[in-house]
Design a protein around this motif. Structure first.
Motif, mmCIF file in Angstrom:
data_model
loop_
_atom_site.group_PDB
_atom_site.id
_atom_site.type_symbol
_atom_site.label_atom_id
_atom_site.label_comp_id
_atom_site.label_asym_id
_atom_site.label_seq_id
_atom_site.Cartn_x
_atom_site.Cartn_y
_atom_site.Cartn_z
ATOM 1 N N ARG A 168 5.512 -0.895 8.192
ATOM 2 C CA ARG A 168 6.580 -0.113 8.830
ATOM 3 C C ARG A 168 7.818 0.089 7.953
ATOM 4 O O ARG A 168 8.862 0.505 8.454
ATOM 5 C CB ARG A 168 7.012 -0.754 10.157
ATOM 6 C CG ARG A 168 5.941 -0.710 11.222
ATOM 7 C CD ARG A 168 6.322 -1.423 12.493
ATOM 8 N NE ARG A 168 5.406 -0.992 13.556
ATOM 9 C CZ ARG A 168 5.780 -0.319 14.638
ATOM 10 N NH1 ARG A 168 7.047 -0.047 14.843
ATOM 11 N NH2 ARG A 168 4.900 0.072 15.535
ATOM 12 N N HIS A 169 7.730 -0.240 6.653
ATOM 13 C CA HIS A 169 8.882 -0.060 5.778
ATOM 14 C C HIS A 169 8.784 1.271 5.046
ATOM 15 O O HIS A 169 7.701 1.859 4.926
ATOM 16 C CB HIS A 169 8.968 -1.210 4.765
ATOM 17 C CG HIS A 169 9.462 -2.486 5.388
ATOM 18 N ND1 HIS A 169 10.116 -3.462 4.683
ATOM 19 C CD2 HIS A 169 9.380 -2.940 6.668
ATOM 20 C CE1 HIS A 169 10.423 -4.480 5.504
ATOM 21 N NE2 HIS A 169 9.986 -4.173 6.707
ATOM 22 N N ILE A 170 9.921 1.729 4.527
ATOM 23 C CA ILE A 170 9.936 3.023 3.821
ATOM 24 C C ILE A 170 9.032 2.954 2.585
ATOM 25 O O ILE A 170 8.923 1.905 1.956
ATOM 26 C CB ILE A 170 11.399 3.417 3.465
ATOM 27 C CG1 ILE A 170 11.515 4.898 3.126
ATOM 28 C CG2 ILE A 170 11.959 2.557 2.342
ATOM 29 C CD1 ILE A 170 12.073 5.737 4.224
ATOM 30 N N ASP A 171 8.365 4.059 2.268
ATOM 31 C CA ASP A 171 7.467 4.194 1.103
ATOM 32 C C ASP A 171 6.220 3.316 1.191
ATOM 33 O O ASP A 171 5.551 3.079 0.177
ATOM 34 C CB ASP A 171 8.197 3.873 -0.220
ATOM 35 C CG ASP A 171 9.316 4.842 -0.517
ATOM 36 O OD1 ASP A 171 9.174 6.030 -0.154
ATOM 37 O OD2 ASP A 171 10.328 4.418 -1.101
ATOM 38 N N GLY B 184 -2.188 6.929 17.246
ATOM 39 C CA GLY B 184 -0.924 6.377 17.718
ATOM 40 C C GLY B 184 -0.420 7.116 18.945
ATOM 41 O O GLY B 184 0.239 6.535 19.801
ATOM 42 N N GLN C 181 1.848 2.374 7.655
ATOM 43 C CA GLN C 181 2.756 3.057 8.576
ATOM 44 C C GLN C 181 2.804 2.354 9.940
ATOM 45 O O GLN C 181 1.923 1.566 10.273
ATOM 46 C CB GLN C 181 2.302 4.502 8.752
ATOM 47 C CG GLN C 181 2.508 5.351 7.504
ATOM 48 C CD GLN C 181 3.989 5.585 7.220
ATOM 49 O OE1 GLN C 181 4.689 6.249 7.970
ATOM 50 N NE2 GLN C 181 4.482 5.001 6.131
ATOM 51 N N GLY C 182 3.802 2.691 10.722
ATOM 52 C CA GLY C 182 3.956 2.111 12.059
ATOM 53 C C GLY C 182 2.752 2.380 12.945
ATOM 54 O O GLY C 182 2.436 1.596 13.845
ATOM 55 N N HIS C 183 2.103 3.498 12.729
ATOM 56 C CA HIS C 183 0.838 3.827 13.384
ATOM 57 C C HIS C 183 -0.092 4.392 12.314
ATOM 58 O O HIS C 183 0.381 4.961 11.327
ATOM 59 C CB HIS C 183 1.062 4.833 14.525
ATOM 60 C CG HIS C 183 1.830 4.255 15.679
ATOM 61 N ND1 HIS C 183 3.209 4.174 15.673
ATOM 62 C CD2 HIS C 183 1.426 3.688 16.842
ATOM 63 C CE1 HIS C 183 3.619 3.598 16.809
ATOM 64 N NE2 HIS C 183 2.549 3.293 17.536
ATOM 65 N N PRO C 184 -1.415 4.252 12.479
ATOM 66 C CA PRO C 184 -2.343 4.557 11.382
ATOM 67 C C PRO C 184 -2.235 5.992 10.847
ATOM 68 O O PRO C 184 -2.146 6.946 11.624
ATOM 69 C CB PRO C 184 -3.722 4.326 12.008
ATOM 70 C CG PRO C 184 -3.469 3.335 13.094
ATOM 71 C CD PRO C 184 -2.117 3.693 13.651
ATOM 72 N N ASP C 185 -2.250 6.101 9.516
ATOM 73 C CA ASP C 185 -2.154 7.385 8.824
ATOM 74 C C ASP C 185 -3.336 7.479 7.862
ATOM 75 O O ASP C 185 -3.396 6.758 6.871
ATOM 76 C CB ASP C 185 -0.816 7.442 8.076
ATOM 77 C CG ASP C 185 -0.614 8.751 7.308
ATOM 78 O OD1 ASP C 185 -1.598 9.303 6.784
ATOM 79 O OD2 ASP C 185 0.543 9.202 7.215
ATOM 80 N N MET C 186 -4.272 8.366 8.151
ATOM 81 C CA MET C 186 -5.514 8.444 7.366
ATOM 82 C C MET C 186 -5.294 8.936 5.945
ATOM 83 O O MET C 186 -6.161 8.774 5.098
ATOM 84 C CB MET C 186 -6.549 9.334 8.083
ATOM 85 C CG MET C 186 -6.164 10.782 8.189
ATOM 86 S SD MET C 186 -7.318 11.739 9.233
ATOM 87 C CE MET C 186 -8.687 11.959 8.092
ATOM 88 N N LYS C 187 -4.148 9.551 5.675
ATOM 89 C CA LYS C 187 -3.878 10.025 4.325
ATOM 90 C C LYS C 187 -3.192 8.959 3.477
ATOM 91 O O LYS C 187 -3.223 9.019 2.262
ATOM 92 C CB LYS C 187 -2.991 11.282 4.374
ATOM 93 C CG LYS C 187 -3.680 12.489 4.961
ATOM 94 C CD LYS C 187 -4.759 13.034 4.009
ATOM 95 C CE LYS C 187 -5.551 14.101 4.729
ATOM 96 N NZ LYS C 187 -6.604 14.713 3.948
ATOM 97 N N LYS C 188 -2.517 8.007 4.118
ATOM 98 C CA LYS C 188 -1.760 7.023 3.345
ATOM 99 C C LYS C 188 -2.524 5.721 3.148
ATOM 100 O O LYS C 188 -2.316 5.024 2.161
ATOM 101 C CB LYS C 188 -0.421 6.728 4.046
ATOM 102 C CG LYS C 188 0.594 7.842 3.954
ATOM 103 C CD LYS C 188 2.014 7.316 4.199
ATOM 104 C CE LYS C 188 3.053 8.361 3.855
ATOM 105 N NZ LYS C 188 3.216 9.378 4.899
#
Lengths: 296, 272
Positions: free
Chosen positions: B92-95, B115, B99-106
């Motif tokens: 949940r931190h910047i960069d 989410g 992510q706070g909720h799942p991100d398939m690209k990151k």
């Protein structure tokens, strides 16, 4: 009166060609087969239509799943049921992960809904989709241009929204410059109202008022380089579209014409997790960005 | 892994969840803890995946519909080797890739962004349908909460999944009985989950969602011509005594003392 043709039939003709040449292409329907004049396509290629029933949100999610596994879904539904009921799914599960899903919204515009009334007259779709980061937004001139836009959508990487009409759509004709009589007035339009704009320019010319008519079929991203020289030259600028004046082509033209205005805000990107302070600095809506903009 | 090892992995994921949330100072511990055994069985007992090739097109897919429980998913992906566990404090931190909720690209290994509650079953239906359309043999698993079954889109997707006879699709409901605002029965009125999915045309199994033998038996069972729904009875906050059945831990960060208590309890189970 302009000659009539069908954007819906044109859509299906082009989609059938794509289905024949690329085995990843499927039509995803929310009970839209009849509406989209696709009963012939369904008979010919039944396995290439995913029928989700009257359930737009689920149809969009199923398309996100299909695209995540390599398919190229073309979602077909009424423009408003798609862009209003399922806009969150289009935003969070297609555009945010940049999945390759194409959306075609029928009955776009007041005139497409005609006697159905407001429930089936959709004049907010362009504004809604333009506000969602990552979407390409298309509005074909007429049936012939719809075919070109189906191919453009197919060739564009990522999410595309394209509005089409009722199936009784005026023939506008191709080309960016529809009339070029002079710079007394510039009329910029999209879709079927271009036929009226062209008619008006002809009438005005006979009265000694020389106008230019430009057609826009890609509303986002707007081709600023093509439009700005005309805007700068014109004594007055008029936009026309079968859409609310807020959020549509008229708004998009104002955004590029109003050069005194610098718009600080999210620049059509998806942000990330972080503290509010970190986020406003990284995405440029902090005090220092205001200072920079004022001094620029 | 055998059942004993899977049970230990479930608790190891819990240990990682607590570490992640304590270090990063933000997240949803109790909903993550309730699904830890299910996620451990999926990633270490059932799914055919390759951490070195997260985009392998024949891999089994997993959708965490209750995306706020992503510390459980990140823990499984970290343990599996998709990324270094040193990244946990950046949750949940910047960069951050977490992510706070799942991100398939990151995040490597995340198959679907999630989410926004209610949407996972429909995405998984599309993935399972894509396997059928392309003649592929991969399986798709989706984990939902019970509260999010209040979202109507679940039932839209259930109809389509049954209509297309998606026997390559398994839905697991983390039936811990609680949602953000209280009990699922009182807040959303979500009742009779097994009966509803049976009526929609799913094969339905009810299990203890903390018994790895029962989880494995259900997830490896055959269900020809039908999608499978596994209703897993679980305890919200499972494994940390003061979080169990305590909805105050839906979201929150343990303080230093609470962190030490949780770690002691979980390590006793891991080493026991």
């Amino acid at each position: 009166m302009a000659e009539i043709s069908s954007t819906r039939t044109a859509f299906v003709e082009a989609l059938t060609e794509l289905i024949e040449k690329d085995d990843k292409v499927v039509m995803v329907s929310a009970d839209s087969v009849a509406v989209f004049r696709a009963t012939g396509l369904q008979k010919q290629y039944p396995g290439r239509i995913v029928e989700c029933g009257i359930a737009e949100g689920s149809a969009v999610m199923i398309s996100a799943g299909l695209a995540s596994a390599g398919m190229k879904p073309f979602v077909c539904a009424y423009a408003g049921f798609l862009t209003m009921r399922a806009v969150e799914q289009m935003r969070t599960f297609v555009a945010y992960p940049h999945l390759n899903v194409k959306f075609f919204g029928a009955n776009a515009g007041m005139c497409s809904g005609e006697r159905e009334g407001v429930t089936h007259q959709f004049f907010e779709d362009v504004g809604i989709m333009r506000a969602v980061p990552g979407f390409t937004v298309l509005a074909p001139y007429d049936a012939e241009d719809t075919k070109a836009m189906v191919y453009k959508a197919y060739e564009t990487d990522g999410p595309v929204y394209c509005r089409i009409g009722s199936g009784r759509d005026p023939v506008v004709g191709g080309g960016f410059v529809k009339r070029e009589y002079g710079s007394d007035a510039l009329i910029i339009g999209c879709g079927a109202p271009l036929a009226d704009a062209m008619e008006a320019a002809d009438v005005l010319k006979d009265e000694g008022i020389n106008a230019t008519v430009l057609g826009v079929n890609v509303i986002k991203p707007l081709d600023e380089d093509a439009l700005l020289p005309y805007i700068e030259k014109a004594k007055k600028v008029i936009t026309i579209e079968d859409h609310n004046i807020y959020g549509g082509l008229g708004s998009a033209v104002c955004e590029i014409a109003g050069r005194k205005v610098t718009r600080l805000g999210l620049q059509d990107v998806y942000p990330e997790s972080g503290t509010a302070q970190e986020l406003k600095v990284k995405y440029h809506i902090a005090a220092e960005d205001v200072i920079k903009a004022v001094k620029a | 892994m055998n059942c004993q090892e899977l049970a230990r992995m479930g608790n190891q994921l819990r240990r990682d969840i607590i570490e992640m949330i304590y270090r990063s100072k933000d997240g949803h511990p109790a909903p993550s803890l309730s699904c830890a055994d299910i996620v451990a069985c999926l990633y270490f007992g059932v799914m055919n995946v390759d951490p070195k090739d997260p985009h392998w097109e024949d891999r089994d897919r997993f959708v965490l519909s209750k995306g706020h429980a992503c510390p459980a998913l990140y823990a499984a992906l970290g343990q599996k080797g998709y990324f270094s566990r040193d990244l946990y404090p950046a949750l949940r931190h910047i960069d951050s890739i977490l992510q706070g909720h799942p991100d398939m690209k990151k995040t490597p290994g995340v198959d679907m962004t999630s989410g926004s509650l209610g949407n996972g079953l429909a995405a998984a239906t599309g993935m399972a349908l894509a396997a059928k359309l392309q003649g592929k043999s991969y399986k798709t698993y989706v984990l939902t909460g019970d509260g999010e079954l209040g979202e109507g889109i679940n039932w839209e997707a259930a109809q389509t999944a049954a209509k297309y006879k998606l026997d390559n699709l398994t839905l697991i409901v983390d039936n811990n009985g609680m949602q953000s605002g209280g009990s699922v029965e009182n807040v959303g009125g979500v009742i009779n989950i097994p009966g509803k999915f049976a009526a929609f045309g799913f094969e339905v199994k009810e299990i203890d969602g903390h018994d790895v033998k029962q989880i494995m038996d259900a997830l490896t069972s055959l269900h020809p011509g039908k999608p499978l729904c596994v209703v897993a009875h679980t305890v919200k906050g499972k494994g940390v005594s003061y979080m169990e059945h305590n909805n105050a831990w839906h979201k929150g960060t343990p303080n230093d003392e609470q962190y030490r208590t949780a770690v002691n309890e979980l390590e006793a189970m891991i080493n026991g």
